[in-house]
Design a protein around this motif. Structure first.
Motif, mmCIF file in Angstrom:
data_model
loop_
_atom_site.group_PDB
_atom_site.id
_atom_site.type_symbol
_atom_site.label_atom_id
_atom_site.label_comp_id
_atom_site.label_asym_id
_atom_site.label_seq_id
_atom_site.Cartn_x
_atom_site.Cartn_y
_atom_site.Cartn_z
ATOM 1 N N ALA A 120 -8.141 -2.803 5.891
ATOM 2 C CA ALA A 120 -8.061 -3.760 6.996
ATOM 3 C C ALA A 120 -9.299 -4.646 7.049
ATOM 4 O O ALA A 120 -9.206 -5.868 7.214
ATOM 5 N N THR A 164 0.806 -1.240 0.000
ATOM 6 C CA THR A 164 0.000 0.000 0.000
ATOM 7 C C THR A 164 0.833 1.280 0.000
ATOM 8 O O THR A 164 0.281 2.371 0.144
ATOM 9 N N TRP A 176 -3.153 -7.564 7.913
ATOM 10 C CA TRP A 176 -2.180 -6.627 7.333
ATOM 11 C C TRP A 176 -0.744 -7.053 7.633
ATOM 12 O O TRP A 176 0.096 -7.106 6.722
ATOM 13 N N GLU A 225 -7.243 3.080 5.080
ATOM 14 C CA GLU A 225 -6.700 2.021 5.925
ATOM 15 C C GLU A 225 -7.809 1.206 6.583
ATOM 16 O O GLU A 225 -7.708 -0.016 6.697
ATOM 17 N N MET A 245 -2.031 -1.845 10.629
ATOM 18 C CA MET A 245 -0.925 -2.669 10.145
ATOM 19 C C MET A 245 -0.259 -3.489 11.241
ATOM 20 O O MET A 245 0.505 -4.407 10.948
#
Length: 430
Positions: free
Chosen positions: A258, A213, A268, A254, A342
């Motif tokens: 996720a 990403t 992630w 994000e 993440m």
């Protein structure tokens, strides 16, 4: 004054993993605000950003922390039940891999050298390869221009920094002309150094891949439904105003990414690990690299990737985690809001505390560099993480293979920290 103002503007717009410092880094002495994932301001000097006895999830904090508090995780090497290190490691690695659910990306990717040139005493290759996750991945390889034969290798993980438009450029320098946002970025977090260049000069082949990403791996706006683009497009993305607009858009993305990854049965950090291992395949298979002498490291988001890659891939013989070490307790009660999706793998905390993921590599050399005033973590929990890793390495009879240092200042990987990290690489990889 112009650079200072630009740095201030970046700080006030930044998100999560890589991104908190104190204004004294710019010549000020007062405390600066620390910014959470969506820009909310908090006092960086208050441990946990909370009043005593309170948590970021309110009255649920005591209950949630109670799910982990007061007992060693089931696969912690600190438990008396684990007598044989190989038996423990096999079982702990299995449950960790199960919880990360990293996708299978196949064999070693075939890469192409898109450009090759010399700069700053280094031979530089811009390379790219295809991954099953989609699109091409890009990386930069650096080594001394006069190098002969095989050299030890380092896979250098770039930070998050709240800027997904950029990746490998955050920690490299390939010409005298740099993007103005990268000039600011390296000044803010790396004392104006491109640390991948600096470690390459010491006699290493260094690979800096774009993370999932980020940069060449970023989500392109043209591939997203128009109603989710906020009126943006991919035109002239290198213009500072367009890069900033993309970075702002990517903050909200994000959450979407996720949720989609969880829905697909992965995580992630699992995707990070899978893609980073493909980059590691490329590095280890180079004819100019000593495949049995590989190190990895990085700041912030790069430190987090070091925890997972260094903990789970035994090809990494020396690991340096910078600015990303704490406990799950810290994230439960105080700091989850300062980090992105993440970091998290559902179901893993009951098996291993966060530092014990990196501890899976014991007895291989491992270094952790923390900053005392890093607002992304509570100092008490950074210190607790150090105690946990010390106990793991001591039990394995490898206390000399573990080093943890606390430095003054905020979230950073400055010149002194870099020198200590590179000395650690030299000690164990040469």
């Amino acid at each position: 004054m112009k650079n200072t103002r630009r740095l201030f503007l970046k700080l006030t717009g930044i998100l999560s993993l890589g991104l908190v410092n104190r204004f004294k880094a710019f010549g000020h002495t007062e405390s600066s605000p620390v910014l959470g994932e969506f820009g909310a301001k908090y006092d960086s000097q208050v441990s946990g950003f909370s009043e005593t006895g309170k948590s970021i999830i309110g009255n649920y904090g005591k209950w949630a922390n109670g799910l982990l508090e007061g007992k060693l995780p089931s696969h912690s090497y600190r438990r008396d039940k684990w007598k044989d290190i190989e038996d423990w490691k096999n079982k702990a690695l299995k449950i960790t891999k199960d919880k990360l659910a990293a996708p299978d990306l196949g064999g070693t990717p075939k890469f192409t050298i898109d450009k090759q040139y010399a700069y700053d005493g280094l031979l530089i290759e811009e390379i790219s390869w295809k991954l099953p996750t989609g699109g091409r991945s890009e990386g930069i390889v650096l080594k001394p221009a006069n190098a002969k034969g095989k050299l030890p290798g380092v896979i250098a993980f770039h930070d998050h920094g709240g800027w997904k438009y950029f990746g490998k450029r955050k920690i490299t320098r390939t010409s005298d002309e740099r993007h103005p946002m990268m000039v600011d970025h390296q000044k803010m977090y790396y004392e104006e150094l491109a640390w991948a260049n600096e470690v390459a000069k010491r006699g290493y082949v260094v690979l800096v891949p774009d993370a999932f990403t980020f940069a060449s791996r970023r989500v392109l706006l043209k591939d997203v439904p128009e109603n989710l683009r906020q009126g943006l497009n991919d035109d002239n993305p290198d213009l500072p105003e367009n890069a900033k607009a993309y970075n702002d858009w990517a903050k909200g993305q994000e959450d979407t990414m996720a949720k989609s990854l969880f829905s697909a049965g992965t995580s992630w950090p699992g995707v990070f690990l899978a893609e980073d291992q493909k980059a590691l395949d490329i590095l280890c298979n180079r004819e100019d690299v000593q495949a049995d002498n590989i190190g990895c490291g990085g700041l912030s988001g790069g430190g987090m990737r070091t925890v997972f890659a260094g903990g789970l891939d035994p090809r990494i013989k020396c690991a340096v985690c910078v600015g990303f070490m704490t406990t799950w307790k810290d994230l439960v009660l105080h700091k989850s809001f300062t980090h992105t999706w993440m970091t998290f793998a559902p179901g893993l905390p009951p098996a291993l505390d966060f530092p014990e993921i990196l501890g899976l590599r014991v007895p291989l050399p491992t270094m952790v560099l923390n900053s005392i005033e890093d607002g992304l973590y509570s100092l008490d929990e950074m210190q607790e993480a150090d105690k946990i890793l010390s106990a793991v390495f001591d039990k394995a009879g490898a206390g000399d293979k573990y080093n943890c240092t606390f430095y003054p200042g905020g979230h950073q990987f400055n010149k002194k920290m870099q020198e200590d990290a590179f000395d650690w690489f030299d000690k164990w990889l040469k």
